[in-house]
Design an enzyme around this catalytic site. Structure first.
Site, short mmCIF file in Angstrom:
data_model
loop_
_atom_site.label_atom_id
_atom_site.label_comp_id
_atom_site.label_asym_id
_atom_site.label_seq_id
_atom_site.Cartn_x
_atom_site.Cartn_y
_atom_site.Cartn_z
N THR A 120 0.79 -1.24 0.00
CA THR A 120 0.00 0.00 0.00
C THR A 120 0.83 1.29 0.00
O THR A 120 0.29 2.35 0.27
CB THR A 120 -0.94 0.03 1.21
OG1 THR A 120 -0.15 0.05 2.41
CG2 THR A 120 -1.88 -1.17 1.22
N TYR A 124 3.17 5.47 5.55
CA TYR A 124 2.65 5.65 4.19
C TYR A 124 1.50 6.66 4.22
O TYR A 124 0.40 6.36 4.70
CB TYR A 124 2.16 4.33 3.59
CG TYR A 124 3.19 3.24 3.46
CD1 TYR A 124 4.55 3.49 3.52
CD2 TYR A 124 2.79 1.93 3.25
CE1 TYR A 124 5.48 2.48 3.38
CE2 TYR A 124 3.71 0.91 3.11
CZ TYR A 124 5.06 1.19 3.18
OH TYR A 124 5.97 0.17 3.05
N ASP A 144 0.06 -5.46 3.08
CA ASP A 144 1.21 -4.87 3.75
C ASP A 144 1.07 -3.36 3.71
O ASP A 144 0.86 -2.77 2.65
CB ASP A 144 2.51 -5.28 3.05
CG ASP A 144 3.71 -4.62 3.70
OD1 ASP A 144 4.08 -5.05 4.81
OD2 ASP A 144 4.27 -3.67 3.12
#
Length: 195
Positions: A72, A113, A108
């Site tokens: 991701t 992120y 994941d």
């Protein structure tokens, strides 16, 4: 020229006006492929639209994960140091659903992120599914208000990070919690001890 059209074929392939020979033997092929794969490798398989998705044991855990999962990083969107640019959350959510529907059984992600945004997107997917995939996330990279990233393996930081991840993901348990980057060197022992 015959245009490419989706046939009635269960293999879901595009054809150019050619009748696909597979529908009559599709169930037999799926069964044989799964059986052969399991016999050869001793692994579980998922078959979806003709795709055989093998699973393997993750290390010495009891997790049986597919060979391919959904990462991701890009879903974090813009506004942080390592951004790949703006992303459409609806498209991201649809892509994750499609990957899971095709047999992937793990996602994941990481708190860094999108400074938590990717975990929020994953959390939305998890709310919409009854079949929860394994969820893997990471600690030790802290997004700052200016979009930069700071490293930390301090015990109090890891504890705050895991609590934040649990909340954003909307889960009670993280299946695999990882140290994203083992930095700074002087805090590695403290980080491992806390984990």
């Amino acid at each position: 020229i015959v245009p490419a059209v989706k046939s009635e074929c269960q293999c879901n392939q595009l054809t150019r006006g050619v009748v696909c020979p597979l529908p009559a033997t599709w169930d037999k092929m799926k069964t044989e492929a799964a059986s052969a794969t399991m016999q050869q490798y001793g692994r579980r398989t998922t078959i979806f639209e003709g795709i055989v998705m093998e699973t393997r044991q993750l290390g010495n855990s009891d997790l049986q994960i597919t060979s391919i999962g959904f990462g991701t990083f890009a879903l974090g969107g813009d506004g942080w140091l390592a951004s790949w640019g703006p992303q459409d959350d609806k498209e991201s959510i649809a892509a994750i659903h499609r990957g899971l529907d095709m047999g992937m059984n793990w996602i994941d992600t990481a708190a860094v992120y999108g400074i938590g945004h990717a975990e929020e997107v994953v959390g939305q997917v998890l709310k919409e599914r009854s079949d929860h995939p394994y969820v893997f996330t990471k600690c030790s990279r802290l997004g700052q208000p200016d979009g930069t990233i700071k490293a930390s393996l301090k015990a109090d930081s890891i504890r705050r990070e895991v609590e934040g991840s649990l909340k954003r993901l909307g889960v009670d348990v993280i299946d695999l919690y990882q140290i994203h980057w083992p930095q700074p060197d002087e805090d590695i022992e403290e980080g491992w001890t806390t984990m």
